[in-house]
Design an enzyme around this catalytic site. Structure first.
Site, mmCIF file in Angstrom:
data_model
loop_
_atom_site.group_PDB
_atom_site.id
_atom_site.type_symbol
_atom_site.label_atom_id
_atom_site.label_comp_id
_atom_site.label_asym_id
_atom_site.label_seq_id
_atom_site.Cartn_x
_atom_site.Cartn_y
_atom_site.Cartn_z
ATOM 1 C CG ASP A 193 -2.014 -0.980 1.229
ATOM 2 O OD1 ASP A 193 -2.015 -1.860 0.364
ATOM 3 O OD2 ASP A 193 -2.891 -0.871 2.109
ATOM 4 C CG HIS A 250 2.475 0.051 4.289
ATOM 5 N ND1 HIS A 250 2.228 -0.789 5.350
ATOM 6 C CD2 HIS A 250 1.345 0.784 4.108
ATOM 7 C CE1 HIS A 250 0.990 -0.560 5.791
ATOM 8 N NE2 HIS A 250 0.433 0.389 5.059
HETATM 9 ZN ZN LIG Z 1 -2.538 3.250 3.289
#
Ligand SMILES: [Zn+2]
Length: 225
Positions: free
Chosen positions: A39, A184
């Site tokens: 993400d 991430h």
């Molecule tokens: Zn996020």
């Protein structure tokens, strides 16, 4: 494809909205599959580095990109798709969904799919709201635009005080078949993609002996539909 943006014509009620996906059960059989999701990118440093590692181990994942990052680094969005990964919509600005006006919340979703489409020629079919917060109007907009909302059932916690390299290594070691894993590649806030990258190669190298395979969300969808 232009998407209907008129709130009064929303066909979905809370009861009729498709439920969000948290893990493999939504995809049926997943005896060996794991779904790595990244993400907050694309990021000019960490997205290429993570793509390089995935490529070295022939691994596939799904990147939930921010519209503003996609706009700034379109070549990274192209590369994600060209290398066989899935692309998802993670909104334009990563605003807290609870505090955005209805119009802004919708715009955050629509604008990001417009940008992705302008880069790769198709609209994403996966949506993940910032912080996993399921704001109704965002889910409605995603469903209207044929996106499935996907959360996660396992987080690597690659951010903040818990996002140490050793903590990330331990949590990578606990991944099991069927997990949708939150990671991430973007550097926003307290994310630690640098620490993730330290152990991602060893983790991917360990998958064959664990009889696990990485799948993108698009792969999985094709498999069961
Ligand atoms: Zn996020």
């Amino acid at each position: 494809m232009k998407v209907n943006s008129n709130i009064n014509e929303q066909p979905f009620t809370e009861a009729s909205l498709p439920p969000p996906i948290f893990s493999k059960t939504a995809f049926g059989q997943a005896t060996r599959s794991i779904f790595l999701t990244f993400d907050d990118g694309p990021d000019p440093v960490y997205t290429p580095a993570i793509l390089d590692v995935l490529s070295a181990y022939k691994a596939k994942g799904t990147f939930f990109v921010l519209g503003r990052g996609a706009e700034e680094f379109p070549h990274l969005v192209e590369r994600i798709v060209a290398e066989g990964h899935s692309i998802g919509n993670h909104t334009y600005n990563h605003l807290n969904p609870w505090f955005a006006s209805t119009e802004i919340a919708k715009e955050e979703v629509m604008r990001t799919s417009d940008i992705i489409e302008s880069i790769v020629g198709f609209r994403p079919r996966w949506f993940r709201p910032p912080y996993g917060r399921l704001r109704m109007v965002m889910r409605q907009q995603a469903a209207l635009d044929n996106m499935t909302t996907v959360l996660w059932n396992r987080s690597i916690i690659d951010w903040g005080l818990l996002g140490s390299a050793s903590g990330i290594r331990n949590r990578l070691g606990r991944i099991q078949a069927g997990d949708i894993v939150l990671m991430h590649d973007g550097q926003r806030q307290h994310n630690r993609p640098d620490n993730l990258l330290r152990y991602l190669p060893a983790f991917l190298a360990s998958l064959p002996e664990k009889n696990l395979q990485t799948w993108s969300l698009d792969n999985s969808y094709k498999q069961v539909n």
